[in-house]
Write a protein that holds these residues in place. Structure first.
Motif, short mmCIF file in Angstrom:
data_model
loop_
_atom_site.label_atom_id
_atom_site.label_comp_id
_atom_site.label_asym_id
_atom_site.label_seq_id
_atom_site.Cartn_x
_atom_site.Cartn_y
_atom_site.Cartn_z
N GLU A 82 0.80 -1.22 0.00
CA GLU A 82 0.00 0.00 0.00
C GLU A 82 0.83 1.28 0.00
OE1 GLU A 82 -2.71 -0.19 3.26
OE2 GLU A 82 -3.94 -1.78 2.38
N SER A 83 2.09 1.20 0.41
CA SER A 83 2.83 2.46 0.61
C SER A 83 4.03 2.67 -0.32
CB SER A 83 3.31 2.57 2.06
OG SER A 83 4.21 1.53 2.38
N ILE A 84 4.43 1.66 -1.09
CA ILE A 84 5.55 1.88 -2.00
C ILE A 84 5.02 2.19 -3.40
CG2 ILE A 84 7.12 0.45 -0.66
CD1 ILE A 84 6.82 -1.76 -2.70
N SER A 85 5.79 2.91 -4.17
CA SER A 85 5.35 3.36 -5.49
C SER A 85 5.29 2.20 -6.47
CB SER A 85 6.31 4.42 -6.03
OG SER A 85 7.57 3.82 -6.33
N ASP A 86 4.49 2.38 -7.51
CA ASP A 86 4.40 1.35 -8.55
C ASP A 86 5.75 1.17 -9.23
OD1 ASP A 86 1.78 0.98 -7.93
OD2 ASP A 86 0.96 1.86 -9.76
N ASP A 87 6.51 2.24 -9.40
CA ASP A 87 7.84 2.12 -10.03
C ASP A 87 8.75 1.22 -9.20
OD1 ASP A 87 7.12 3.71 -12.13
OD2 ASP A 87 8.09 5.53 -11.38
N LEU A 88 8.68 1.38 -7.87
CA LEU A 88 9.52 0.53 -7.01
C LEU A 88 9.01 -0.90 -7.03
CD1 LEU A 88 11.81 0.09 -5.06
CD2 LEU A 88 10.35 0.95 -3.20
N LYS A 89 7.70 -1.09 -7.07
CA LYS A 89 7.15 -2.44 -7.17
C LYS A 89 7.69 -3.14 -8.41
CE LYS A 89 2.74 -1.55 -4.81
NZ LYS A 89 1.26 -1.53 -4.95
N VAL A 90 7.65 -2.43 -9.54
CA VAL A 90 8.16 -3.01 -10.78
C VAL A 90 9.63 -3.35 -10.65
CG1 VAL A 90 8.66 -2.52 -13.21
CG2 VAL A 90 6.43 -1.90 -12.25
N GLN A 91 10.41 -2.43 -10.07
CA GLN A 91 11.84 -2.66 -9.89
C GLN A 91 12.10 -3.91 -9.04
OE1 GLN A 91 14.00 0.73 -8.25
NE2 GLN A 91 15.39 -0.65 -7.17
N LEU A 92 11.38 -4.04 -7.93
CA LEU A 92 11.58 -5.18 -7.03
C LEU A 92 11.11 -6.49 -7.66
CD1 LEU A 92 10.54 -3.59 -3.62
CD2 LEU A 92 12.86 -4.13 -4.40
N LEU A 93 9.97 -6.46 -8.33
CA LEU A 93 9.46 -7.69 -8.95
C LEU A 93 10.36 -8.16 -10.08
CD1 LEU A 93 5.67 -6.79 -8.89
CD2 LEU A 93 6.73 -8.68 -7.64
N LEU A 94 10.86 -7.23 -10.88
CA LEU A 94 11.82 -7.61 -11.92
C LEU A 94 13.12 -8.10 -11.29
CD1 LEU A 94 11.31 -4.81 -14.61
CD2 LEU A 94 10.50 -7.18 -14.68
N GLY A 95 13.47 -7.52 -10.14
CA GLY A 95 14.64 -7.99 -9.41
C GLY A 95 14.48 -9.42 -8.93
N VAL A 96 13.31 -9.74 -8.39
CA VAL A 96 13.04 -11.11 -7.95
C VAL A 96 13.08 -12.07 -9.15
CG1 VAL A 96 11.33 -12.65 -6.93
CG2 VAL A 96 11.72 -10.40 -5.92
N HIS A 97 12.56 -11.62 -10.28
CA HIS A 97 12.63 -12.41 -11.51
C HIS A 97 14.07 -12.79 -11.81
CE1 HIS A 97 12.03 -13.54 -15.72
NE2 HIS A 97 12.92 -12.63 -16.06
N GLU A 98 14.98 -11.83 -11.68
CA GLU A 98 16.41 -12.11 -11.94
C GLU A 98 17.01 -12.99 -10.84
OE1 GLU A 98 18.01 -11.31 -14.65
OE2 GLU A 98 16.27 -10.28 -15.49
N VAL A 99 16.63 -12.72 -9.59
CA VAL A 99 17.16 -13.48 -8.45
C VAL A 99 16.92 -14.97 -8.63
CG1 VAL A 99 16.72 -14.02 -6.02
CG2 VAL A 99 17.10 -11.64 -6.72
N PHE A 100 15.69 -15.33 -9.03
CA PHE A 100 15.35 -16.75 -9.11
C PHE A 100 15.87 -17.43 -10.38
CE2 PHE A 100 12.89 -15.84 -5.43
CZ PHE A 100 12.78 -17.06 -4.77
N GLN A 101 16.57 -16.67 -11.19
CA GLN A 101 17.29 -17.26 -12.32
C GLN A 101 18.80 -17.24 -12.08
OE1 GLN A 101 15.20 -16.32 -16.36
NE2 GLN A 101 15.10 -14.46 -15.15
N SER A 102 19.20 -16.74 -10.90
CA SER A 102 20.63 -16.64 -10.58
C SER A 102 21.13 -17.92 -9.92
CB SER A 102 20.87 -15.45 -9.65
OG SER A 102 20.42 -15.73 -8.34
N SER A 103 22.43 -17.99 -9.73
CA SER A 103 23.03 -19.16 -9.09
C SER A 103 23.08 -19.04 -7.58
CB SER A 103 24.45 -19.38 -9.64
OG SER A 103 25.25 -18.23 -9.39
#
Length: 259
Positions: free
Chosen positions: A43-64
Motif C-alpha cells: 500500500e505504501s511503495i510506489s508502482d515504479d519501485l514495485k516493478v523494480q523489485l518484482l523484476l529484481g526477484v525475476h532475476e534473483v530466481f534465475q541466478s546461481s
C-alpha cells in the motif's frame, strides 16, 4: 509453518497435511509467491519501485545464488516490506533440491508477469485481460502444482484444467476483495461486468477445477486440492447469496466434512 499459518487460512490446512518432501516443496512455493504478492499489493511503495523489485526477484530466481542476490535486492527496503517478503531466501531454501528448478522457474515467471501488470496499473478491460491476469497470479500456480505432483509420485494431470483450478480460486478472491480493491483504485472486473458476470466466470472455472481433481483419482495431490476447492465453492455460493467471507467455524466444518 508459523508464517504459513499467519499468511493463509485457506492453504495452511492442506499444506500442513502433506507428506514430508511434498510439504516442503509446496510450502516453499506458496511462501515465495506470497512474498512477491505482498510486493504487488503493497500500500505504501510506489508502482515504479514495485516493478523494480518484482523484476529484481525475476532475476534473483534465475541466478546461481538466490540467498545472496535476494538479500542484496531487498535489504534496503527491510523497513517497509513484509516479513514474508524479506525472508524469501528462507522459503527458497526450504524447497527440496530435486524440485527447486520447477518452483524457482515459476517464481521468476510470476514475478515478471506481476511487474507487467503493475506497470499497466492492472488495466483489465475484457474477459481476455482477466484470463491473462488470473493466469499470471494463480493459473500458473496450478501448472506448477501439476509439475510438483508428477515429481513427487508420478501423478499426471491436465495442465489446462490445472490452470482453471488456480484461475477459479483467484476469481473467488477477486469477488471477496472487491470493495478493498476498489478502495485502493484497482478494478479487476472487465468493463460492463458486475457481480453476476464475475460469479458466472468463477463458477465456470471452478467446474473445470472439479474435473481436474476427479482426474487426480487419489493420493496427496487430490487430498491437497479438495480443501481449497471446497472452500472456493462455498465462498462463491455465500457471495452469490449476499455474504462475503466464510467464518472460521464454517471453514473448519467444511474441512472436517471432506473425505
Amino acid at each position: 509453518m508459523i508464517m504459513l499459518k499467519k499468511t493463509s487460512r485457506t492453504f495452511y490446512i492442506p499444506i500442513s497435511r502433506l507428506k514430508a518432501g511434498l510439504k516442503e516443496a509446496v510450502a516453499s512455493a506458496y511462501l515465495c509467491m506470497r512474498a512477491i504478492d505482498e510486493i504487488e499489493d503493497h500500500e505504501s511503495i510506489s508502482d515504479d519501485l514495485k516493478v523494480q523489485l518484482l523484476l529484481g526477484v525475476h532475476e534473483v530466481f534465475q541466478s546461481s545464488d538466490v540467498v545472496a542476490e535476494s538479500q542484496k535486492l531487498l535489504s534496503p527496503y527491510r523497513d517497509v516490506l513484509a516479513d514474508v517478503t524479506m525472508q524469501i531466501h528462507e522459503w527458497a531454501l526450504l524447497c527440496p533440491p530435486t524440485v527447486n528448478e520447477v518452483v524457482y522457474r515459476h517464481i521468476a515467471k510470476m514475478s515478471k508477469q506481476m511487474a507487467d501488470w503493475v506497470h499497466v496499473s492492472w488495466n483489465i478491460r475484457t474477459e481476455e485481460d482477466l484470463d491473462r491476469y488470473t493466469y499470471s497470479v494463480a493459473g500458473m500456480v496450478g501448472e506448477m502444482l501439476s509439475e510438483i505432483w508428477f515429481w513427487f509420485d508420478g501423478t499426471k494431470s491436465d495442465q489446462d484444467k490445472a490452470i482453471a483450478f488456480g484461475r477459479g480460486l483467484q476469481a473467488v478472491n477477486i469477488l471477496r476483495n472487491r470493495d478493498e480493491d476498489l478502495s485502493r483504485g484497482v478494478d479487476f472486473f472487465p468493463d460492463g461486468w458486475g457481480a453476476k458476470e464475475m460469479i458466472k466466470y468463477t463458477r465456470r472455472n471452478l467446474k473445470i477445477a472439479d474435473s481436474y481433481i476427479v482426474d487426480l483419482k487419489g493420493g496427496p495431490a487430490l487430498d491437497f486440492c479438495k480443501i481449497p476447492l471446497t472452500l472456493a465453492h462455498a465462498t462463491v455460493n455465500l457471495i452469490a447469496a449476499g455474504g462475503n467471507k466464510l467464518t472460521r467455524d464454517a471453514v473448519m466444518k467444511l474441512v472436517s466434512s471432506i473425505n
